[in-house]
Write an enzyme that holds these catalytic residues in place. Structure first.
Site: not given
Ligand SMILES: Cc1ncc(C[n+]2csc(CCOP(=O)(O)OP(=O)(O)O)c2C)c(N)n1
Ligand SMILES: [Mg+2]
Length: 730
Positions: A415, A459-460, A483, A489, A530
């Site tokens: 991302e 979308a991990e 992160f 996911p 985070h």
């Protein structure tokens, strides 16, 4: 079935084809379908006799495999085939004997050496890629596989062998018009990863054939519960660039036609295809299921009337392709072949217990070895002055750049990692580019092009699943999870796929990808989402190397080792350390490597061993320096640098000298990474200890936003100071 030519006299029919299939091919299709069904029947018998341990059948799905086998090419195209694809595996060249070897769990089971259940295909020579049990985890990998083929076609030099790193052991083969096949059930279309895969296949126009084998059930759950409206074709119809087919998947002729059109579309580079095949499931889900509990007799009868085996038999008779004698002869031949295969498989050697740890990691390249231990070569500074020290962020960026120059198989995605997806803005120099939310990949797209550095969807699982497929093909994806807090996911891929590819295929396949992850807190304002750590969740996974550098130099050296290694690596980068003054260093040159599993003595000492890593290292350093100043206590500070494997020898050497140990880490105290170290010390160094071993870690809560709370939660210099002092003075 197919073209209706049965009214014609027999002589004329010899020349007739059925959507392009010859009469001989139809006989072959029947042979495959019948063989597939009979293997299921034999396995069911073997299971009842307790000679095998699990059975799941391909019954009702046979026509798809037989048809696809005529269109797709083993060893040329690629296959991510789920457990109902027995007929496909046979059509591609798998033998019944190989299947029975897997069923009994034989040492020579070519798919897994007795490690996986039956029908979990893996045959490298056929490009039949190792499959697992989670429904749907194959789909994103198939996307990555299709992307890899396209990448190698555009960068043929990247496929060449090279020595000195993983490429020595990773042969690449590809064809410019190759196609990837991926199949799944109707229930599996409910998995998010299915939709993530459609997204990328569509967007990138990949040569990928999705085959949904819709038997109306996912164990006991009917299709209308999975799919609003009950028809997946209607739902996916809006995806651009696809060729769509919805067919009767119990009819090999109709199915063949759909495959011809779909594969042709892919080979021409037009984009992916989606074949929705309506099939039946005449047996229960598996031998552990009894479908009479949820399907009434009438419904099961309706299915039985469409059974592809009996329908195909009728078709061959009706068309005069085979008479009853011919059918009997074929079936007898198959039955005899299966009997011989079963007999041999039952006699085959079973795997030896001492092999269980084989192929967790690469047997060829050991990232802990001396060949990964190289000296830094610092640039000479201007006017003879020392070269400028750089941040961890700078050195990671520089290492990525140098490695990309050295190895054209490296691709980077994630991302926001690209400089600018709308590359025309970059070309026109309208924008400077982003290159990651922490700018770690800054300038790389600009320098290496959009096919080597690009943004993923948000979308991990997409990121890790595709990376796994690419790495299986020989690419070296170095992907980024923005992160650590959002890695979850991708957990299915990280826990059940990437690190298992080699072990579960008994070294048939491997996927040495690098996953870079920004991790950790101490951010003053990072808050719950985070600031997370959680490295122990990943060090608990065999097959995955886990690295966690505390300073710029180690980050550069360990990242290079990660990239050149033959194993998958989770590379954890502490956000707080990215631009810290602590631990800056000049760029150590394009060949500097730090081996895995080697700790660093940050400060030698004799009184107490402090074992830690990551952002706790600079904090512990402050604590031990103060302890020496104020109390004359000489603590030995050990930075593990690599968490799996970790440097047990360094710990033994230190604790044997100091007889006291403190283990410190940023994550929550309970069940954290330190627990394993402390347990090992207690078990193996008990006789050396003069004090109880202490842990210093975060409170067992979440990291809060307000800095007063954050300070109270995460381990601070004072906490470390007190604990080390107490252990030293015990
Ligand atoms: C992620 C995941 N959840 C649950 C299961 C258990 N399970 C195995 S097969 C299956 C049903 C699959 O149905 P479908 O996709 O329609 O394929 P079919 O078996 O009907 O061919 C389930 C729930 C699993 N293997 N993986
Ligand atoms: Mg189903």
């Amino acid at each position: 079935m197919g073209t209706k030519t049965y009214a014609k006299p027999v002589e004329e029919k010899a020349a007739v084809t059925y959507q392009g299939l010859s009469r001989q091919q139809l006989i072959e299709a029947y042979r495959i379908m019948y063989t597939s069904r009979r293997i299921d029947d034999r396995e069911i018998l073997l299971k009842r006799q307790q000679k095998i341990f699990f059975q799941i059948s391909g019954a009702g799905h046979e026509a798809i495999g037989a048809a696809a086998g005529f269109v797709l090419k083993p060893g040329y195209d690629w296959f991510y085939a789920y457990y109902r694809d027995r007929a496909l595996a046979l059509a591609l060249g798998a033998t019944p004997y190989q299947m029975f070897l897997q069923a009994v769990g034989a040492a020579d089971d070519p798919s897994s050496g007795g490690r996986q259940m039956p029908s979990h295909w893996s045959l490298p020579k056929l490009n039949l890629v190792t499959q697992s049990s989670p429904t749907g985890s194959q789909i994103l990998q198939a996307v990555g596989c299709a992307e890899a083929g396209r990448y190698f076609a555009a960068h043929p030099d990247a496929a060449k062998k090279a020595s000195g790193d993983y490429r020595e052991f990773k042969d690449v083969h590809f064809y410019p018009d190759e196609v990837t096949y991926v199949s799944l059930g109707d229930g599996t279309t409910s998995e998010g990863e299915f939709w993530e895969a459609l997204n990328t296949a569509s967007n990138r126009r990949l040569p990928l054939v999705f085959v949904v084998e819709d038997n109306q059930y996912a164990i006991s759950v009917p299709v209308e519960v999975q799919t609003p409206g009950g028809n997946i074709s209607r739902l996916v119809a809006g995806f651009p660039n696809f060729h769509f087919e919805e067919i009767d998947g119990t009819d090999p002729v109709e199915t063949y036609g759909a495959f011809v059109r779909s594969v042709d579309n892919c080979r021409r580079g037009n984009g992916p295809a989606f074949i929705h095949a309506h099939v039946i499931r005449p047996y229960s889900h598996s031998l552990s299921d009894d479908e009479r509990l949820y399907r009434p007799e009438a419904e099961r009868q309706r299915d039985a009337a469409r059974d592809p085996i009996s329908r195909m038999q009728m078709f061959l008779l009706r068309e005069g392709i085979l008479d009853e004698k011919g059918i009997n002869h074929l079936e007898k031949q198959v039955d005899e072949e299966l009997q011989a295969a079963v007999d041999r498989a039952l006699e085959a050697d079973r795997p030896k217990p001492q092999t269980v740890t084989q192929y967790i990691y690469s047997p060829n390249l050991d990232p802990t070895s001396a060949s990964f231990d190289t000296q830094p070569v610092f640039p000479s500074g201007a006017d003879g002055k020392k070269p400028t020290p750089k941040t961890m962020a700078d050195l990671i960026n520089a290492t990525l750049r140098d490695e990309m120059h050295r190895d054209e198989r490296i691709v980077i995605f994630g991302e926001d990692v690209a400089d600018c997806s709308r590359e025309q803005y970059l070309q026109a120099k309208l924008v400077k580019g982003k290159g990651g939310v922490f700018k770690l990949t800054s300038g790389l797209q600009y320098e290496f092009g959009t096919d080597r550095v690009f943004n993923s969807p948000l979308a991990e699982a997409n990121i890790v699943g595709r990376a796994t497929g690419m790495a299986t093909r020989g690419l070296k994806p170095v992907v980024e999870i923005q992160f650590f807090d959002y890695i979850w996911p991708a957990m299915m891929q990280l826990r059940n796929e990437l690190p298992l590819i080699r072990w579960r295929s008994n070294n048939g396949f491997s996927a040495p990808a690098v996953i870079r992850v920004a991790i950790g807190g101490y951010l003053t304002g990072g808050a719950i989402y985070h600031s997370q750590c959680g490295e122990s969740i990943f060090t608990h996974i065999p097959g995955l190397r886990v690295v966690f550098p505390s300073n710029a130099l180690d980050a550069a050296g360990l990242l290079r080792t990660a990239i050149r290694s033959d194993d998958p690596v989770l590379f954890l980068e502490h956000k707080r350390l990215y631009r810290e003054t602590f631990g800056r260093a000049p760029y150590p040159g394009p060949d500097f490597m730090v081996p895995f599993g080697k700790a660093k003595i940050v400060q030698p000492g004799t009184d107490v061993s402090v074992i830690t890593y990551g952002a706790v290292v600079p904090r512990a350093l402050q604590a031990v320096q103060r302890l020496e100043r104020e109390h004359g206590v000489k603590a030995e500070l050990i930075d593990l640098r690599c968490l799996s494997p970790f440097d047990w020898e360094a710990i033994v050497a230190s604790v044997s000298k100091t007889n006291r140990a403190v283990v410190a880490y940023e994550d929550c105290l309970s069940w954290g990474y330190g627990a394993e170290i402390v347990a090992r010390i207690a078990a193996e160094l008990f006789d050396q200890l003069d004090a109880p071993v202490r842990r210093v870690a975060a409170k067992d809560t979440f990291v809060a936003y307000q800095p007063i709370l954050e300070n109270a939660i995460l381990p601070q210099v004072d906490d470390l100071f007190r604990a080390i002092q107490q252990v030293a003075e015990y």
